[in-house]
Each structure stands twice: as structure tokens, then as C-alpha cells.
Design a protein around this motif. Sequence first.
Motif, PDB file in Angstrom:
ATOM      1  N   GLU A 119       0.738  -1.150   0.138  1.00  0.00           N
ATOM      2  CA  GLU A 119      -0.152  -0.095  -0.142  1.00  0.00           C
ATOM      3  C   GLU A 119       0.607   1.288   0.102  1.00  0.00           C
ATOM      4  OE1 GLU A 119      -3.690   1.844   2.457  1.00  0.00           O
ATOM      5  OE2 GLU A 119      -2.998  -0.014   2.875  1.00  0.00           O
ATOM      6  N   GLU A 120       1.975   1.300   0.815  1.00  0.00           N
ATOM      7  CA  GLU A 120       3.068   2.543   0.850  1.00  0.00           C
ATOM      8  C   GLU A 120       3.495   2.641  -0.688  1.00  0.00           C
ATOM      9  OE1 GLU A 120       6.732   4.036   3.172  1.00  0.00           O
ATOM     10  OE2 GLU A 120       6.342   1.800   3.365  1.00  0.00           O
TER      11      GLU A 120
ATOM     12  N   LEU B 273       2.146   1.969  -3.404  1.00  0.00           N
ATOM     13  CA  LEU B 273       1.199   2.406  -4.488  1.00  0.00           C
ATOM     14  C   LEU B 273       0.814   3.759  -4.274  1.00  0.00           C
ATOM     15  CD1 LEU B 273      -1.350  -0.693  -4.507  1.00  0.00           C
ATOM     16  CD2 LEU B 273       0.021   0.129  -6.254  1.00  0.00           C
ATOM     17  N   GLN B 274       0.912   4.325  -2.829  1.00  0.00           N
ATOM     18  CA  GLN B 274       0.572   5.444  -2.519  1.00  0.00           C
ATOM     19  C   GLN B 274       1.794   6.537  -3.063  1.00  0.00           C
ATOM     20  OE1 GLN B 274       0.351   5.197   1.892  1.00  0.00           O
ATOM     21  NE2 GLN B 274      -2.020   4.874   1.871  1.00  0.00           N
TER      22      GLN B 274
ATOM     23  N   LYS C 267       0.672   7.012  -6.733  1.00  0.00           N
ATOM     24  CA  LYS C 267      -0.435   7.858  -6.627  1.00  0.00           C
ATOM     25  C   LYS C 267      -0.168   9.378  -6.478  1.00  0.00           C
ATOM     26  CE  LYS C 267      -4.829   7.907  -7.627  1.00  0.00           C
ATOM     27  NZ  LYS C 267      -5.397   7.382  -8.819  1.00  0.00           N
ATOM     28  N   LYS C 268       0.607   9.576  -5.653  1.00  0.00           N
ATOM     29  CA  LYS C 268       1.091  10.874  -5.028  1.00  0.00           C
ATOM     30  C   LYS C 268       1.994  11.460  -6.111  1.00  0.00           C
ATOM     31  CE  LYS C 268       4.762  13.027  -2.175  1.00  0.00           C
ATOM     32  NZ  LYS C 268       5.707  12.991  -1.157  1.00  0.00           N
TER      33      LYS C 268
ATOM     34  N   MET D  83      -6.753  -3.691  -3.644  1.00  0.00           N
ATOM     35  CA  MET D  83      -5.781  -2.716  -2.902  1.00  0.00           C
ATOM     36  C   MET D  83      -5.630  -1.467  -3.855  1.00  0.00           C
ATOM     37  SD  MET D  83      -2.277  -2.288  -1.367  1.00  0.00           S
ATOM     38  CE  MET D  83      -2.336  -4.007  -0.411  1.00  0.00           C
ATOM     39  N   ALA D  84      -5.293  -1.611  -5.188  1.00  0.00           N
ATOM     40  CA  ALA D  84      -5.129  -0.521  -6.087  1.00  0.00           C
ATOM     41  C   ALA D  84      -6.367   0.077  -6.417  1.00  0.00           C
ATOM     42  CB  ALA D  84      -4.402  -1.300  -7.362  1.00  0.00           C
TER      43      ALA D  84
ATOM     44  N   ARG E 275      -9.093   0.260  -4.471  1.00  0.00           N
ATOM     45  CA  ARG E 275      -9.388   1.228  -3.315  1.00  0.00           C
ATOM     46  C   ARG E 275      -8.727   2.556  -3.480  1.00  0.00           C
ATOM     47  NH1 ARG E 275      -9.041  -3.794  -0.323  1.00  0.00           N
ATOM     48  NH2 ARG E 275      -7.128  -2.799   0.600  1.00  0.00           N
ATOM     49  N   LEU E 276      -7.328   2.454  -3.809  1.00  0.00           N
ATOM     50  CA  LEU E 276      -6.723   3.760  -3.591  1.00  0.00           C
ATOM     51  C   LEU E 276      -6.791   4.684  -5.016  1.00  0.00           C
ATOM     52  CD1 LEU E 276      -3.344   2.332  -2.226  1.00  0.00           C
ATOM     53  CD2 LEU E 276      -4.870   3.648  -1.111  1.00  0.00           C
ATOM     54  N   GLY E 277      -7.867   4.260  -5.817  1.00  0.00           N
ATOM     55  CA  GLY E 277      -8.083   4.997  -7.077  1.00  0.00           C
ATOM     56  C   GLY E 277      -7.532   4.758  -8.350  1.00  0.00           C
TER      57      GLY E 277
END
Length: 475
Positions: free
Chosen positions: A250-251, A253-254, A257-258, A294-295, A297-299
Motif C-alpha cells: 500500500e505504501e 502504491l501511495q 499515486k502521489k 487494494m489498487a 481502493r486507492l483510486g
Amino acid sequence: MIRVSCKEESYLYNAYHMVKAFFPEEEVVSLAEEKASHFARADFPDGSSLVLDACETGEDPGSRRETDRRWYRMLSRRTGKILSWGILLGVRPTKLAMQKRMEGWEAGAFLDWFQKEYLVSEEKAKLAWEIAGREAKILEKLDLENGYSLYIGIPFCPTVCSYCSFSSGALSDWQDRVDDYLDALCLELGFLADRFGDKKLDAVYIGGGTPTSLSASQMERLLSFVDERFDRSGLLEYTVEAGRPDTITEEKLQVLKKYGVTRISINPQTMQQKTLDLVGRRHTVQDTVEVFRMARRLGFDNINMDLIAGLPGEGPEEMQDTLRQIEALAPDSLTVHALAIKRAAKMGQEERKARMGSEIGAMIREAALGAERMGLKPYYLYRQKNIAGNFENVGYAKVDNAGIYNILIMEEKQTILAAGAGASSKLVLKEEVKAPGSRKGKMTKFLRIENVKAIDAYISRIDEMIERKGEWLWH
């Protein structure tokens, strides 16, 4: 072992690769014999031969295609096989369809010509024409002359799969050198940013290897550098090939996204656990499902998944089951590869024998049907040498989710700058120059500039990699 010989060295490539296409499981050697009475000859282990007489070929280049057709038909009669792509040996069959579209040809005329001229099956001719049409619509949106794309290579994987021959190394072997690699990579990227600062960046593709083998902080370092040095204001696509589910957190993927990554690949290759274990993929089917969700959910709304037809122990039934599980996830694009075993791969010859022929063809057809059920249309296609069953790799996507970079790498109409170990820059020049290494003074407007493949060599020779590009990037 099959021995291929030709009177003219210039024909040896065609003769060898056509024999290899019909006999993919056999070792094939080739040599030129200038004093031979035959034009092309194949000698088989049982003592039999196929001989194409010199009198059956013409001298002018225009007759060489007829020579290919004669050679193909001889091999076809011997084996009882028909190759879907006929005498085509190149990796980009859609380029011919694209060329004819640009010349104003209609579908019927192309299909008739393509089948007769190259002995391509009707199914593959239609596929090439359909894909060329979709590629053309996407290319119309780009400024091919003033734009460019960027490839960034991360040559690390958690483990090296048995079927793989890409320039990658197991992360455990390079753990202490990853930051050194990023140092060198950023030097090269900084040089490219300076040289192409006045051009429009259309697409960024970070591939490998497995880019998400990097830690979250290392990924942040790389993406922040790209953000600082390249103008992304007009960027149409930003892809990171996340690849193996066992490297995705998740970290990470964030972080993606950032920094505005718009497209990722989560690549199971198969949803059969026994196969994953066999080929050295140290993740589970459930890992793939969980990471994909998970991906979402993170958009991430543009997710590709890769599958391989012909992995050991798999047939059409396994492909059907894999597709059933993939359909439940509903990816935005799907890339289906026919297994290609190259010299660097660990998978042996015996495994190759089991995967050739009609079974892989059936798996590819199942994948095409599965893509259609998911609302995905074919948008790019390429082939590889020694590909199982002489088939192809096809990308399928939803409307507006086609991979722009994938089309550009196939059509070779725009400059693609590439950084990293084993990366290959493809420059489209405004004016013709003498082709590097050409002894006959051949002129070209298309150049490839290769980086060294070895990771340690890339790190130690980064100044040389930059210097190689420097001369040509002024054109």
C-alpha cells in the motif's frame, strides 16, 4: 539438429528463421556456402533434405518474397503445418497494415493482398487491420515530430522466473547496489531532461525487471527526480509496471499515486497456483486478488494484467480457469503473451516441446474470447523470435485505456528516450544520416542507441552511456 545452408549469406536469416518457426523444438544451425549448387537447403537428422534450387529464385530483390513463399511451402508440406503469420518474420506485422491504411487502402484490398503476398491466415490479417485502425486513431492525437516518450528501466526482481530472459537480476544479489544504480540512473535522466527540455513529453513508462522491487523510499526518490526534471504538464500517460504482486505494498502504491502515475500493471501471468510455484513466482493467486483490490481502493482506474499462454503444465482448461478469475477482477486492459523461450531462460528444451502447436493456439483463442467478454478490444500486437507456435502477443483494452507507450514502441514514429541498464533509445531524426556500422553507406532516419545490459557495468560506465547518446541528441 537441422543444418540450414544458403548460397547467398543475405538469405540465411530468412531460411534459418523459417525453419525454426516450423521446427521450434529442434536445434538449428546455419551457414553460408557460396560454392553450393543449391540456393537454400535444410538437412534433417534422419538423413533427408529439402533443397531449393538456385534456378527457382530470381536475382532482383522483388523476387525474394516469392523465394520465401517457395521455401515456406516446402517446409509446410514436410511438416503438415500452416503458420498463422505465413512468411512474415518481423516482430511488427501491424506496420504493414498501418502503411496500407496511410496509403488509402480499403480493408478488402488489404486482406486479399496480405494473405496472398505473405501467406498470412485470414484471422491474423483481420487482426492486423483492426489493430492498425485503433493505433492510427491514437497516433492522430500526438505531435509525433515535437513530442517524445521516456522509458526508465529498473532491472531488479525479487526472483528471476524460469521463463524470463529480460535484463534483470534477483534483488537479493543486488541489494547493496540499488542506490548506486539509482545514482547512475538519475545522472542519465538528468542529461535527457536537459537535452529534450524544449520537447513535449507524451508518455512515461517505468518497466523492468520489476520496478516495485524498489522500496517505497527508493521509488519516491526516483519519481520525485522525474517530477523535478521533466515537464509533465502535457503528459498523456504515466505507467509503472508494478508487476509481481509480492513486491506491491500500500505504501508503494501511495507513492505512485502521489506522483501522478495513471496506469499500472499487476501481472499474475497465470492464476494457477501450481504453475506459479513451478516457475518461481513466489506469490499466491490470492496475493494477486488482494493487491488488485487494494489498487482499486486507492483510486487506480487503469490497471493492466499480463498473462502467458504456454507455461509448463497448462493447457486450454487452465487458461479458461485463469480467465474466469481475471474476469471477476475486471482489469482495464489485458496483455496476452505466447511463451517465448530465449537463450537466457532457464526453462529447458523438453518443456518447450510440450508447449508448441495447436494447444497454445487454443489458449490464445480462449484469451481473445475472454477479453471480448470483458469488453476489451485488441489495440497492439507484436511478435518475438522463437515464440511458441509462431504466434503473437496481443494487448486488449477498454475504450480510452489503450497503452499509448505500447503503440509508440511498436510503430516507431516518435523518439523514445530510454534510461537504465539494457535500455534502448529509439531516435526518429528529422534528416537522414549514414546508418552506424553500415559498410554500404545506407541512410536512415531511425537510430537505436543501446545501453549495456549488465547492472554493474551500467553503474561503472554511466558516463559512457550518456556520451553515446550525446552526439545523436543534437540531431
